[in-house]
Enzyme design. Structure first.
Site, short mmCIF file in Angstrom:
data_model
loop_
_atom_site.label_atom_id
_atom_site.label_comp_id
_atom_site.label_asym_id
_atom_site.label_seq_id
_atom_site.Cartn_x
_atom_site.Cartn_y
_atom_site.Cartn_z
N GLU A 187 81.17 -52.86 127.06
CA GLU A 187 79.73 -52.56 127.03
C GLU A 187 79.00 -52.98 128.31
OE1 GLU A 187 78.21 -54.27 123.40
OE2 GLU A 187 79.34 -52.86 122.17
N ASN A 201 85.70 -50.44 127.69
CA ASN A 201 85.30 -49.98 126.37
C ASN A 201 83.78 -49.89 126.32
OD1 ASN A 201 86.26 -49.50 123.60
ND2 ASN A 201 85.25 -51.43 123.03
N HIS A 223 80.78 -45.43 117.50
CA HIS A 223 79.94 -45.80 116.36
C HIS A 223 78.89 -44.70 116.23
CE1 HIS A 223 81.65 -49.77 115.90
NE2 HIS A 223 81.44 -50.04 117.17
N GLU A 234 86.42 -47.86 117.88
CA GLU A 234 85.65 -48.58 116.85
C GLU A 234 84.98 -47.60 115.90
OE1 GLU A 234 83.09 -51.57 118.60
OE2 GLU A 234 84.60 -52.15 120.07
N ASP A 284 83.25 -45.46 113.30
CA ASP A 284 82.59 -45.38 111.99
C ASP A 284 81.53 -44.29 112.11
OD1 ASP A 284 80.61 -46.92 113.40
OD2 ASP A 284 81.18 -48.75 112.38
#
Ligand code: XIL
Length: 498
Positions: free
Chosen positions: A157, A217, A257, A288, A290
């Site tokens: 990030e 990432n 996400h 990650e 979702d």
């Protein structure tokens, strides 16, 4: 089991013939009897057939038998973050949770993604540390688990929110210096925490002879565009970073996400964006995943399942998209439980599969649909690669001077598949072309190759340079890679120069 069908998947989508497993004198052979194959019934087995891993993030209290049954890769959701394991001087502490996860992964033949070394959030005792202290921590953490960690998120990030395309302005990015004021941190005189952390991580990996791959990432970098068709400047900024520091960066993680923030939606150009990063020669992972039920009008049945299909398909259609990881098992246990974004309902080990689970399984069972073997040249950087301020990465023992060339291979394997990276080093004289021959163990098949031409897919396979990487100066190195199904241990590459 994963192994029963894995040999027959190719990079193009094909109808699988039914396989019959024969045990002949202790050797497993596969016979095709020509009718439709039964689909695999777990995510990891279906993914293995398609040549990728399917993983999950977890904490030690989530380690039920389902984890090893359904998933072939594990990311510690919190147990390897600096606030858990780092001391203020870059030492390690409280590694028990991380050890439990690594051991569980190992005993279930799962890959591990280390998460994460350099991050503005959950920094704990490292908050405000210097690059030197970060480097100490990077060395300690990588060396503690060594090659048991297949992929490390070295920098997490680094980029700002709201599609600005800028770096963050919190520590550790406050250490960055744009010496010539040209708007980037890529120049020799600049200070760049991303570059310097990757250089350190690469040195540690090389000094230890580790197979660990080093990843960057981030989130909101998934599409080429964001809502409304605006360019995804955050994705473009990440692309420039990977292109510029490609020599240190092996893999890119798209957190994925997905939610109803305009920069976090699932766009139709997701596959194209994965492809452009893959074309730089890095592996791409969905790290990650979702998917907020807001993106399907609160429908966690068919609507959410359809969104999951889109994401899985986009990865499957890019050969170098080598893994997908969901950020938790059940909705109730998710960091964003109200979004109901995962593949299971229930909790505490008593889980029920959602429509999204069945959709993902079905999509994985269809396999990849990749029309071309990716030998496209890596992008040419618009900005010249930075000259590192720290000494360049070099092997601890210099190779014995030889004319011709030598080659070494590093492997990342999971049950049913592997990715091999081969480094070709010129001897004491420059070379203008190379050929690497290696013999795969029986049952292993190459499904795709990058940065090399290939002849053969099993047994003895030959790789030769493509137009842009045949010329290698004395003592210098170039890299190519290939991916395959089956197991590829004990590879001994033989390099011939021309
Ligand atoms: C989250 C965890 O899931 C939570 O349990 C924790 O409280 C906060 O961090 N991006 C990342 C992950 O890289 O580490 C974050 O994980 C989610 C966003």
């Amino acid at each position: 089991m994963d192994s029963s069908l894995r040999q027959r998947r190719r990079t193009t989508r094909i109808a699988l013939p039914t396989a019959v497993l024969l045990l002949v004198g202790g050797t497993v052979t596969i016979q095709s009897v020509g009718t439709a194959a039964a689909a695999e019934t777990t995510l990891r087995a279906a993914a293995a057939n398609a040549g990728l891993f399917f993983g999950v993030a977890a904490s030690p209290n989530r380690l039920t038998s389902l984890v090893g049954q359904e998933f072939s890769q594990l990311t510690p959701e919190n147990d390897m973050k600096p606030d858990r394991i780092a001391t203020s001087s870059g030492g390690l502490q409280n590694t028990g949770g991380a050890d439990t996860l690594v051991n569980h992964a190992q005993s279930n033949n799962m890959l591990v993604r280390g998460h994460t070394l350099v991050w503005h959030s959950q920094a704990g005792a490292l908050q405000g540390a210097s690059q030197a202290t970060l480097n100490t921590f990077i060395g300690n953490a990588i060396n503690r688990w060594g090659s048991r960690i297949a992929y490390w998120d070295v920098v997490n990030e680094a980029l700002e929110d709201n599609n600005t395309g800028r770096r963050r302005n919190q520590w550790p990015h406050t250490m960055n210096r744009d010496a010539n004021g040209d708007g980037d941190f890529f120049d020799a005189g600049d200070t760049d925490v991303i570059r310097d952390s990757f250089i350190r991580a690469k040195q540690v990996v090389q000094a230890g002879g580790l197979t660990t791959k080093l990843c960057i990432n981030d989130y909101d970098v998934e599409g080429l565009t964001v809502q409304g068709g605006t360019q995804n400047r955050k994705a473009n900024a990440l692309y420039d970073i990977v292109r510029t520091y490609r020599q240190y960066i092996d893999c890119v993680g798209f957190q994925a996400h997905f939610n109803d923030n305009p920069n976090s939606i699932i766009t139709t150009d997701l596959q194209a964006n994965i492809q452009r990063f893959a074309d730089l020669g890095v592996e791409v992972h969905i790290t990650e995943l979702d998917i907020d039920d807001d993106l399907s009008n609160n429908d966690i049945g068919a609507g959410q399942a359809e969104n999951y299909r889109k994401v899985v398909r986009a990865c499957l259609n890019v050969a170098r998209c080598t893994g997908i990881t969901v950020w938790g098992i059940a909705d109730s246990e998710s960091w964003r439980s109200s979004e109901r974004g995962l593949l299971f309902t229930g909790g505490s080990g008593n889980y029920q599969k959602k429509a999204a689970y069945h959709a993902v399984l079905d999509e994985l069972n269809k396999g990849r649909d990749v029309s071309t073997d990716p030998t496209t040249p890596p992008g040419t950087p618009t900005t010249p690669p930075a000259t590192p301020t720290t000494p360049p990465v070099s092997p601890t023992t210099p190779p014995t001077p030889t004319t011709g060339c030598s080659a070494t291979v590093s492997l990342n394997s999971w049950t049913g598949g592997f990715v091999a990276t081969v480094r070709v080093t010129a001897g004491s004289a420059p070379i203008t072309g190379w050929n690497v021959r290696l013999t795969l163990p029986s049952g292993a098949t190459v499904t795709n190759t990058w940065n090399a031409n290939r002849s053969g897919t099993s047994g003895t396979v030959q790789f030769s340079n493509v137009s842009y990487n045949g010329s290698v100066n004395a003592g210098q190195t170039t890299e190519f890679g290939f991916q395959g199904t089956g197991t590829a241990t004990g590879l001994t590459p033989v390099c011939t120069a021309s």
